[in-house]
Design an enzyme around this catalytic site. Sequence first.
Site, short mmCIF file in Angstrom:
data_model
loop_
_atom_site.label_atom_id
_atom_site.label_comp_id
_atom_site.label_asym_id
_atom_site.label_seq_id
_atom_site.Cartn_x
_atom_site.Cartn_y
_atom_site.Cartn_z
N CYS A 139 -4.74 3.14 -4.13
CA CYS A 139 -5.74 4.18 -4.41
C CYS A 139 -7.11 4.00 -4.02
CB CYS A 139 -5.60 4.57 -5.88
SG CYS A 139 -4.25 4.78 -6.74
N ARG A 185 -5.52 7.08 1.17
CA ARG A 185 -4.93 6.04 0.25
C ARG A 185 -4.28 6.41 -1.10
NH1 ARG A 185 -7.28 1.67 3.09
NH2 ARG A 185 -6.72 0.14 1.50
N TRP A 195 -2.88 7.62 -6.38
CA TRP A 195 -1.53 7.87 -6.25
C TRP A 195 -0.73 7.35 -7.59
CZ3 TRP A 195 0.59 11.03 -3.03
CH2 TRP A 195 1.68 10.76 -2.65
N ASN A 249 -7.73 0.66 -9.44
CA ASN A 249 -6.55 0.47 -8.80
C ASN A 249 -5.59 -0.51 -9.27
OD1 ASN A 249 -7.59 2.40 -6.89
ND2 ASN A 249 -8.35 1.02 -5.52
N GLY A 250 -4.45 -0.57 -9.08
CA GLY A 250 -3.54 -1.65 -9.52
C GLY A 250 -2.71 -1.41 -10.52
N GLU A 269 11.09 0.94 14.92
CA GLU A 269 9.78 1.46 14.82
C GLU A 269 9.81 3.11 15.17
OE1 GLU A 269 5.52 1.89 14.09
OE2 GLU A 269 7.49 0.58 13.51
N LYS A 298 8.67 5.95 12.22
CA LYS A 298 7.91 6.97 12.52
C LYS A 298 8.21 8.15 12.27
CE LYS A 298 4.42 4.49 13.28
NZ LYS A 298 5.05 3.63 12.47
N GLU A 353 8.76 8.59 8.43
CA GLU A 353 7.37 8.74 7.81
C GLU A 353 6.86 10.44 7.79
OE1 GLU A 353 5.33 4.54 7.71
OE2 GLU A 353 5.47 5.71 9.79
N HIS A 375 30.01 -0.44 15.28
CA HIS A 375 30.34 -0.95 14.18
C HIS A 375 29.85 -0.38 12.96
CE1 HIS A 375 31.51 -4.71 16.25
NE2 HIS A 375 30.51 -4.73 17.18
N LYS A 392 -1.37 4.70 2.77
CA LYS A 392 -1.90 3.88 3.87
C LYS A 392 -1.43 2.41 3.64
CE LYS A 392 -3.15 2.77 8.25
NZ LYS A 392 -2.28 3.15 9.24
#
Length: 624
Positions: A8, A33, A80, A106-107, A497, A501, A504, A520, A619
């Site tokens: 946050c 964030r 968040w 935050n946390g 990757e 993307k 996301e 497989h 982020k």
Amino acid sequence: MRNIAWMCGIVAYTGSRLAVPILLEGLRRLEYRGYDSAGLTVWDGESFQLYKQSGKVSALAERVSALGLRGQTGIAHTRWATHGAPTDANAHPHLSFDGELVLVHNGIIENYATLRKHLSEKGVPFFSETDTEVLVNWIAWLRQQDPEAPWEVVLREAFSVVKGTFGIAMLVRSRPGLVILARRFSPLLIGIANGEYIAASDATAIVPHTRHVVHLEENDLAFLHPTYEEPKIFSLEAQEAPRTPKVEYIDWDVTAIERGGYAHYMLKEIFEQPNAIRDCMRGRIRQEPLEVRLGGILHVMDRLISAPKITLVGCGTSWHAALVGEYLIESLARIPVEVEYASEFRYRDPILGPEDVVIGISQSGETADTLAAIRLAKDKGALVLGITNVVGASIPRETHAGTYIHAGPEIGVASTKAFTAQLTALTLLALHLGNARYSIDRNLHDELIQALLELPDLVEETLRQLQGQVEALAERFAHAQNALYLGRGYNFPVALEGALKLKEISYIHAEGYPAAEMKHGPIALIDENMPVVVIALKDSLYEKVLSNIQEVRARKGYVIAIATEGDEEIYRYAQEVLHVPQVPEPLSPILTVLPLQLLAYYTAVQRGCDVDQPRNLAKSVTVE
């Protein structure tokens, strides 16, 4: 075990200017964030003016901008959600039960339930579901037990009981102008200007006002007031005099965190990659003799050269970069490499000793699991290095040595330029080690360095040539429900990757696989509605990849190939072809990822998704 929380944003100000415009500007810059809810408090000379609500910062700004709040000291937060849903009541700041304190956090407070039960039994009321309200009430209750005690004493006692992670900013009704900060495992830094302080969890909220900053260390407690010549910084763990703060300089300006005419930060950062790669190499390649020199690791080269193995740890995109790093270091330096998810590595009691090397890779330098992993490795006596982007972050502060990637601020949640800069740094590291160990052929060594020097121009050319083609392709891709990404060798991690993307930011389910592993299991998913992106360069595995494409086509899959420039044969196998220039195989991931970044971006735009603030993501993950 800690719960998972997303980063946050905290902003605090004290000085001679009106606080609200500074706080709102800071929140806007930190919204990437966390953006479930937002709030702020200012002291207007008589009382706390507190406003908070669910939704984005723009909703809060619309509500408070017309109020003409006159306070010159304030704190703000963009959240968040972790404990408690994203409601007005759960938004920060939180006021203590006695009205004396107001706090943002935050946390996660792990033992909040125990503290809440204790306080409830003492008659303390609660109005939210959050652990943060528990924290501010706990501090206020302790203060009432000894009203004359210095604040550093009260806070040491309070946080000696608190379990978990926190970065806090707090105001005290009886001390106008004072901002109190504390951190444990959650970043905070202080911007110092003439007669004012701007504190935040990220430098992006500070650089519009000053580039002179103090990074708080673990278990630091700081007091800011316009009358103080410097921050007063104490330890939360020891009764000692305040330490002299170390002032550092941020070497990028505010233009680096603006969109600069681009529709989204992500698109801007995709097109910043040529300069990010140049900046990562700047000053690290010597011409006579032609060689790589990484100044940040020179003092530990003896241990690196003799290491029996190197372990690379990271999360998400950084883990994918580590996978490419495994190929690079094993191939060029001939040192065995293991790649670990930091979140798994930290809990499985890894076998490490003084001869081992662990390298943590993190764009922010604050990723909680990666930070915990390198701390574990350090405790076991291993040599610990970091590859990070943010100067002054926790990982470079806690490692023995390391390398900055110098990619500049990355605001988009989906990492792009940090990934290619990490690959560049890992290539430089592999070349440096290979040369020092005499394990790389000199002709190959020189060829790779020359190709590296030419790479930024090739990246720029590739982006320019592919942008229109990929944008058109995305119109079809946007209707997919699922997608498969295949690659081999150096480009298997790029397939991972590319799939990440797409997931996301477009919310299309996608999986990355080694191309040979498709049969497989994943081959069962392929039909005419399944786009399959295949990295099919003319390299040592080209014929093998063509066989894998034929297996897809036999099941009516729609193939999009990332191919080497000039390859005409590939048109026999793929419905869509995106060409990239030919470079030595170890450098190819830096080019092959570019069309996959563009494809994810334009697909998300076609689907009307919020590219820079995708749902359920923020982020940086700075607590577990």
